[in-house]
Motif scaffolding. Structure first.
Motif, mmCIF file in Angstrom:
data_model
loop_
_atom_site.group_PDB
_atom_site.id
_atom_site.type_symbol
_atom_site.label_atom_id
_atom_site.label_comp_id
_atom_site.label_asym_id
_atom_site.label_seq_id
_atom_site.Cartn_x
_atom_site.Cartn_y
_atom_site.Cartn_z
ATOM 1 N N GLU A 1 -10.494 -32.430 -64.410
ATOM 2 C CA GLU A 1 -10.387 -33.586 -65.305
ATOM 3 C C GLU A 1 -9.640 -34.692 -64.578
ATOM 4 O O GLU A 1 -8.602 -34.445 -63.971
ATOM 5 C CB GLU A 1 -9.603 -33.230 -66.569
ATOM 6 N N VAL A 2 -10.160 -35.902 -64.663
ATOM 7 C CA VAL A 2 -9.462 -37.077 -64.156
ATOM 8 C C VAL A 2 -9.400 -38.087 -65.298
ATOM 9 O O VAL A 2 -10.426 -38.481 -65.843
ATOM 10 C CB VAL A 2 -10.145 -37.680 -62.915
ATOM 11 N N THR A 3 -8.179 -38.469 -65.647
ATOM 12 C CA THR A 3 -7.950 -39.382 -66.757
ATOM 13 C C THR A 3 -7.463 -40.724 -66.229
ATOM 14 O O THR A 3 -6.582 -40.769 -65.368
ATOM 15 C CB THR A 3 -6.903 -38.788 -67.727
ATOM 16 N N ASP A 4 -8.066 -41.795 -66.732
ATOM 17 C CA ASP A 4 -7.597 -43.138 -66.400
ATOM 18 C C ASP A 4 -7.355 -43.909 -67.690
ATOM 19 O O ASP A 4 -7.559 -43.373 -68.773
ATOM 20 C CB ASP A 4 -8.575 -43.863 -65.461
ATOM 21 N N THR A 5 -6.904 -45.135 -67.579
ATOM 22 C CA THR A 5 -6.510 -45.892 -68.772
ATOM 23 C C THR A 5 -7.525 -46.959 -69.186
ATOM 24 O O THR A 5 -7.217 -47.797 -70.017
ATOM 25 C CB THR A 5 -5.130 -46.550 -68.546
ATOM 26 N N ARG A 6 -8.732 -46.927 -68.633
ATOM 27 C CA ARG A 6 -9.784 -47.873 -69.024
ATOM 28 C C ARG A 6 -10.840 -47.137 -69.823
ATOM 29 O O ARG A 6 -11.688 -46.463 -69.267
ATOM 30 C CB ARG A 6 -10.450 -48.504 -67.800
ATOM 31 N N GLY A 7 -10.777 -47.234 -71.133
ATOM 32 C CA GLY A 7 -11.712 -46.513 -71.984
ATOM 33 C C GLY A 7 -13.048 -47.179 -72.173
ATOM 34 O O GLY A 7 -14.011 -46.552 -72.593
ATOM 35 N N GLU A 8 -13.147 -48.458 -71.836
ATOM 36 C CA GLU A 8 -14.390 -49.181 -72.110
ATOM 37 C C GLU A 8 -15.453 -48.975 -71.037
ATOM 38 O O GLU A 8 -16.605 -49.325 -71.231
ATOM 39 C CB GLU A 8 -14.113 -50.679 -72.299
ATOM 40 N N ARG A 9 -15.081 -48.413 -69.908
ATOM 41 C CA ARG A 9 -16.052 -48.192 -68.825
ATOM 42 C C ARG A 9 -16.376 -46.711 -68.732
ATOM 43 O O ARG A 9 -15.527 -45.907 -68.385
ATOM 44 C CB ARG A 9 -15.498 -48.670 -67.498
ATOM 45 N N HIS A 10 -17.634 -46.361 -69.027
ATOM 46 C CA HIS A 10 -18.051 -44.970 -68.963
ATOM 47 C C HIS A 10 -19.021 -44.787 -67.801
ATOM 48 O O HIS A 10 -20.002 -45.514 -67.699
ATOM 49 C CB HIS A 10 -18.706 -44.535 -70.273
ATOM 50 N N PRO A 11 -18.749 -43.799 -66.949
ATOM 51 C CA PRO A 11 -19.606 -43.600 -65.775
ATOM 52 C C PRO A 11 -20.944 -42.975 -66.149
ATOM 53 O O PRO A 11 -21.048 -42.230 -67.123
ATOM 54 C CB PRO A 11 -18.790 -42.634 -64.920
ATOM 55 N N ALA A 12 -21.945 -43.308 -65.371
ATOM 56 C CA ALA A 12 -23.265 -42.708 -65.518
ATOM 57 C C ALA A 12 -23.911 -42.671 -64.143
ATOM 58 O O ALA A 12 -23.791 -43.628 -63.375
ATOM 59 C CB ALA A 12 -24.120 -43.525 -66.478
ATOM 60 N N PRO A 13 -24.586 -41.565 -63.797
ATOM 61 C CA PRO A 13 -25.233 -41.500 -62.488
ATOM 62 C C PRO A 13 -26.395 -42.471 -62.431
ATOM 63 O O PRO A 13 -27.131 -42.636 -63.398
ATOM 64 C CB PRO A 13 -25.701 -40.055 -62.387
ATOM 65 N N THR A 14 -26.529 -43.142 -61.309
ATOM 66 C CA THR A 14 -27.622 -44.069 -61.105
ATOM 67 C C THR A 14 -28.194 -43.855 -59.713
ATOM 68 O O THR A 14 -27.507 -43.374 -58.809
ATOM 69 C CB THR A 14 -27.151 -45.536 -61.216
ATOM 70 N N ALA A 15 -29.433 -44.222 -59.547
ATOM 71 C CA ALA A 15 -30.060 -44.131 -58.230
ATOM 72 C C ALA A 15 -29.628 -45.337 -57.410
ATOM 73 O O ALA A 15 -29.757 -46.478 -57.842
ATOM 74 C CB ALA A 15 -31.576 -44.096 -58.372
#
Length: 153
Positions: free
Chosen positions: A96-110
């Motif tokens: 688990e890696v926690t950061d303080t920016r909740g509005e940016r969610h990662p998604a895999p992209t090509a």
């Protein structure tokens, strides 16, 4: 692929309980902090019996490196640390890696063929049994997590 997220409980669809071993590290939201997280995660796994140079250790180090790098690149807030947490239980490793920016969610992209970035979450998606994003409870931010098989003593 969109990672599974249970936003009602803040847990993954494959919970790991009870925890047999846990490692936590707060690291600065800098590239140096992300490198430290990767190195100490690898050292922790070595101390748990998953020796340096094994596939298990190297795969976990790759996942930690990507999640920590994303946290400091896309989730950093000046003056706020990130948190790495490793939980070893039931033959699995939850990272688990926690950061303080909740509005940016990662998604895999090509990524474009000649791009120097953009492939990290594809690596996480390949190496992990499952991964996802959960909102941080009680504070702003998010936790990006991945579960890997852990076949070492």
């Amino acid at each position: 692929m969109t990672p599974p997220t249970d936003t009602t409980t803040g847990t993954s669809s494959t919970p790991i309980t009870p925890a047999t071993e846990t490692f936590e590290l707060r690291f600065t939201s800098t590239p140096r902090g992300a490198r430290l997280a990767r190195r100490l995660a690898s050292h922790c796994l070595d101390s748990w019996g998953c020796e340096h140079g094994t596939t298990v250790n190297e795969n976990a180090a790759l996942v930690v490196a990507e999640l920590a790098a994303n946290a400091v690149t896309h989730g950093a807030v000046p003056g706020r640390d990130a948190l790495l947490r490793l939980v070893r239980a039931d033959g699995r490793l939850r990272i688990e890696v926690t950061d303080t920016r909740g509005e940016r969610h990662p998604a895999p992209t090509a990524a474009v063929d000649d791009a120097e970035t953009g492939r990290g979450l594809l690596i996480v998606d390949t190496l992990a049994e499952t991964w996802g994003v959960t909102p941080r409870t009680g504070a702003p931010g998010k936790t990006v997590w991945a579960v890997l098989p852990l076949d070492c003593p």
